[in-house]
Write a protein that holds these residues in place. Structure first.
Motif, short mmCIF file in Angstrom:
data_model
loop_
_atom_site.label_atom_id
_atom_site.label_comp_id
_atom_site.label_asym_id
_atom_site.label_seq_id
_atom_site.Cartn_x
_atom_site.Cartn_y
_atom_site.Cartn_z
N ASN A 47 0.99 -0.89 -0.09
CA ASN A 47 -0.07 -0.05 0.15
C ASN A 47 0.76 1.45 -0.05
OD1 ASN A 47 -2.34 1.50 0.16
ND2 ASN A 47 -2.50 1.54 2.42
N TYR A 48 0.54 2.27 -0.85
CA TYR A 48 1.54 3.29 -0.64
C TYR A 48 0.37 4.63 -1.08
CZ TYR A 48 1.24 2.79 -5.89
OH TYR A 48 1.03 2.44 -7.31
N VAL A 49 1.15 5.84 -0.72
CA VAL A 49 0.41 6.99 -0.68
C VAL A 49 -0.03 7.41 -2.23
CG1 VAL A 49 0.30 9.45 -0.05
CG2 VAL A 49 1.18 7.79 1.42
N SER A 188 6.55 7.62 -3.36
CA SER A 188 5.52 6.93 -3.61
C SER A 188 5.45 5.96 -4.84
CB SER A 188 4.00 7.66 -3.32
OG SER A 188 3.58 7.88 -2.19
N GLY B 78 6.66 7.08 1.23
CA GLY B 78 5.08 6.85 0.76
C GLY B 78 4.60 5.48 0.70
N ARG B 79 5.68 4.51 0.98
CA ARG B 79 5.17 2.92 0.97
C ARG B 79 4.82 3.00 2.42
NH1 ARG B 79 9.98 -0.82 0.08
NH2 ARG B 79 9.50 -1.14 -2.38
N LEU B 80 3.32 2.48 2.59
CA LEU B 80 2.81 2.51 3.86
C LEU B 80 2.75 0.81 4.62
CD1 LEU B 80 -0.30 4.74 3.00
CD2 LEU B 80 1.89 5.33 4.38
N GLY B 81 2.59 -0.22 3.72
CA GLY B 81 2.57 -1.40 4.10
C GLY B 81 2.99 -2.49 2.92
N PHE B 119 3.57 10.73 7.27
CA PHE B 119 2.29 11.30 6.65
C PHE B 119 1.10 11.48 7.55
CE2 PHE B 119 4.78 9.74 2.90
CZ PHE B 119 4.04 10.67 1.95
N ASN B 129 -4.64 0.50 7.10
CA ASN B 129 -3.34 0.07 6.34
C ASN B 129 -3.47 -1.31 6.78
OD1 ASN B 129 -1.23 0.40 4.71
ND2 ASN B 129 0.08 0.93 6.83
N HIS B 132 -6.00 -3.42 4.88
CA HIS B 132 -5.56 -3.76 3.55
C HIS B 132 -4.44 -4.68 3.43
CE1 HIS B 132 -4.47 -1.56 -0.40
NE2 HIS B 132 -3.40 -2.41 -0.27
N GLU B 133 -3.63 -4.70 4.26
CA GLU B 133 -2.90 -5.72 4.06
C GLU B 133 -3.26 -7.22 4.28
OE1 GLU B 133 -0.03 -5.16 2.31
OE2 GLU B 133 -0.27 -2.83 2.53
N HIS B 142 -5.41 -5.43 -5.48
CA HIS B 142 -6.01 -3.86 -5.38
C HIS B 142 -7.02 -3.67 -6.18
CE1 HIS B 142 -1.61 -3.13 -4.39
NE2 HIS B 142 -2.41 -2.81 -3.20
N PRO B 147 -10.60 7.73 -8.94
CA PRO B 147 -11.23 8.04 -7.66
C PRO B 147 -12.66 8.44 -7.65
CG PRO B 147 -9.09 9.14 -7.91
CD PRO B 147 -9.57 8.66 -9.32
N LYS B 156 -8.11 -0.22 -1.99
CA LYS B 156 -7.59 0.75 -2.72
C LYS B 156 -6.16 1.24 -2.29
CE LYS B 156 -11.27 3.25 -5.06
NZ LYS B 156 -11.99 4.64 -5.14
N GLN B 157 -5.10 1.78 -2.97
CA GLN B 157 -4.06 2.25 -2.47
C GLN B 157 -4.26 3.50 -1.77
OE1 GLN B 157 -1.01 0.85 -2.95
NE2 GLN B 157 -0.75 0.03 -5.08
N GLY B 158 -3.53 3.75 -0.84
CA GLY B 158 -3.29 5.12 -0.49
C GLY B 158 -3.88 5.16 1.16
N ILE B 159 -4.03 6.37 1.77
CA ILE B 159 -4.25 6.62 3.19
C ILE B 159 -5.84 6.89 3.10
CG2 ILE B 159 -4.17 8.07 5.07
CD1 ILE B 159 -1.47 9.40 3.96
#
Lengths: 232, 178
Positions: A47-49, A188, B78-81, B119, B129, B132-133, B142, B147, B156-159
């Protein structure tokens, strides 16, 4: 197969030995290595921003440049390090790094690529024609018993040798990674990477498949259109 | 199983063909403090329960497990998980994308503390997050698209602050059954 919650001391010892050996003697690929980006790439599930405007993207960037690399991503040198050394290991430009945890499983992965600056749009400490170290969200991976492959985030496309890019970069946190001081990450995965000369076919495919990225790129190109016109 | 009208593109592109052989009793554990796990990871894992009778994620702190949840750092802005599956292909231990079309032995679910912090992600964002994983660990891919026109989805990707939505529930049932 189900993992035993507590591995035996012998397994832990052997795994530690293997990981330690990896960090001491990094496995390498050669420039002759021919990894097909299409046949051997493996998308990871993460997952990325994502960004919906050039302004929000630019606000996250320490540096915005136009640049190009003389390096071929597929020829990056594969290196494996253990998590304990993520901020200590002597990582060099041109290396693909896989960070493994105490169980030998993947914690992180990236490739450091040299990029020559052709124009600076944001960032006071960047100099024209200087080379900076840029982290890409993919890595050439070498593991025992199998062919080399590219591990990358969904949506990733590597910087293409000699292609021209508009790059939005964020400086790596040197309090966590003192070994990566003055290294910048493309923001990202693909959100901060825009090919300007239409020579990056993989990015074009991402653009065609991903409406969010396509919309973002259109807005970015429109916003920076005048400044990009002046680039030789 | 037939996709419902509320599921946009509820087809195979939203599912991995590989995964665990069964999801009816998947044990998961964690490599973080009990407090962190209870705040962020437990709500994320539990959000996938009570959707399909064939999917049940059980938290364990000893014994055997299928999924391990962690908290780490990454160099990638920006890589969250990340979810990494592990499998054996032709006698060779494999991981990551190599396993997406194979039976899995185990999986690792990771969230990246330095990026979530950078972020400004709040508690709901962090739980989403992890959800999502865990969705990836249940073989959901995904959900992409514009959007403005694509369905609301935790995949979906993102916060985000979402837990599994109707689209995700449909995909889960498509994969594992009702």
């Amino acid at each position: 197969m189900i993992i035993k919650f507590y591995a035996t001391p012998l397994i832990i010892f052997l795994a530690s030995l293997l990981i330690a050996c990896d960090s001491v003697s990094p496995k390498t690929t050669t420039s002759e290595t021919n990894i097909s980006q299409d046949s051997s790439s493996q998308k990871s599930s993460g997952n990325y921003v994502t960004f919906d405007s050039p302004e929000s993207l630019a606000s996250r960037a320490d540096v915005i440049i136009v640049g190009q690399t003389k390096s071929d991503f597929q020829s990056s040198q594969a290196v494996s390090i253990d998590k304990e050394n993520k901020g200590k290991a002597n990582i060099k430009v041109g290396q693909s790094v896989v960070v493994r945890d105490e169980m030998g499983q993947i914690s992180d992965y990236y490739t450091i690529t040299p990029v020559t600056i052709k124009k600076v749009l944001k960032g006071t400490d960047t100099v024209l024609e200087k080379e900076i170290s840029v982290i890409q969200a993919g890595a050439v991976v070498e593991e025992p018993g199998r062919d080399k492959y590219i591990l990358a985030d969904d949506g990733f496309s590597p910087l293409v040798k000699n292609a021209k890019y508009l790059l939005f970069l964020s400086k790596v946190d040197s309090t966590i990674y003192p070994n990566l001081e003055d290294t910048y990450s493309i923001i990202s995965v693909n959100q901060g990477k825009f090919n300007l000369d239409k020579t990056d076919k993989k990015e074009a495919k991402v653009e065609a498949d991903d409406e969010q990225y396509k919309n973002l790129k259109q807005k970015v190109m429109k916003k920076y259109d005048r400044q990009l016109d002046l680039i030789p | 199983m037939t996709a419902t009208a509320t599921t946009a593109k509820a087809d195979s592109q939203h599912l991995f063909s590989g995964g665990f052989n069964s999801a009816s009793g998947l044990n998961w554990t964690y490599s973080v403090s009990d407090s962190y796990a209870n705040t962020y990871i437990v709500p994320a894992a539990n959000s996938w329960n009570n959707i399909s009778s064939k999917v049940k994620l059980n938290k364990v702190t000893s014994g055997t497990y299928n999924i391990r949840a962690t908290l780490e750092t990454t160099t990638v802005s920006g890589r969250l998980g990340l979810m990494t599956p592990y499998c054996t292909i032709n006698g060779v231990n494999s991981s990551g994308g190599a396993c997406l079309s194979s039976p899995w032995g185990s999986a690792k679910v990771t969230a990246y503390s330095n990026q979530m912090s950078a972020f400004g992600m709040n508690t709901s964002n962090i739980i989403s997050n992890y959800a999502h994983e865990f969705g990836h660990a249940l073989s959901l891919a995904h959900v992409s698209g514009s959007p403005s026109t694509s369905p609301i989805s935790v995949m979906k990707q993102g916060i985000q602050s979402y837990l599994p939505q109707q689209t995700d529930k449909d995909h889960l049932k498509q994969k594992w059954g009702n």
